[in-house]
Design an enzyme around this catalytic site. Structure first.
Site, PDB file in Angstrom:
ATOM      1  N   ARG A 295       0.826  -1.211   0.000  1.00 13.47           N
ATOM      2  CA  ARG A 295       0.000   0.000   0.000  1.00 13.47           C
ATOM      3  C   ARG A 295       0.858   1.258   0.000  1.00 13.47           C
ATOM      4  NH1 ARG A 295      -3.684  -0.463   4.913  1.00 13.47           N
ATOM      5  NH2 ARG A 295      -1.758  -1.353   5.718  1.00 13.47           N
TER       6      ARG A 295
ATOM      7  N   ASN B  92      -6.108  -2.795   1.826  1.00 15.03           N
ATOM      8  CA  ASN B  92      -6.100  -4.249   1.889  1.00 15.03           C
ATOM      9  C   ASN B  92      -7.536  -4.746   1.905  1.00 15.03           C
ATOM     10  OD1 ASN B  92      -3.303  -4.486   2.014  1.00 15.03           O
ATOM     11  ND2 ASN B  92      -3.256  -4.563   4.239  1.00 15.03           N
TER      12      ASN B  92
END
Length: 95
Positions: A21, A39
């Protein structure tokens, strides 16, 4: 005039717990894109990305490799939900 596009992206493989990320956020910011990455409970990473079409395509290509510790199995793209549009609002990591 530069063509603008917005897409949803889903990345599968070993993509959680490897800095995916933060890596995605850094690449998106370098490319001048906005949107978010998060996520997903199934182990994938999902993103909503908006910006110049060429820069979005560059990010999609980069996501196919990801950070060094990632092992990307697939990158799927699809149309973005217009309700997610936050033009120019930066690129965020969602929890």
């Amino acid at each position: 005039m530069t063509e603008h596009t917005s897409i949803r992206i889903r990345v599968t493989g070993h993509v959680q717990g490897v800095g995916f990320r933060a890596w995605t956020q850094a690449r998106a910011e370098e490319l001048g894109l906005w949107g978010w990455v998060r996520n997903v409970a199934d182990g994938s990473v999902e993103a909503w990305v908006s910006g110049p079409a060429g820069a979005v395509a560059d990010l999609v290509e980069a996501l196919g490799h990801g950070p060094a510790a990632a092992r990307v199995a697939a990158v799927e793209t699809g149309p973005a939900d217009a309700a997610s549009d936050a033009a120019g609002a930066g690129f965020r990591i969602l929890r």
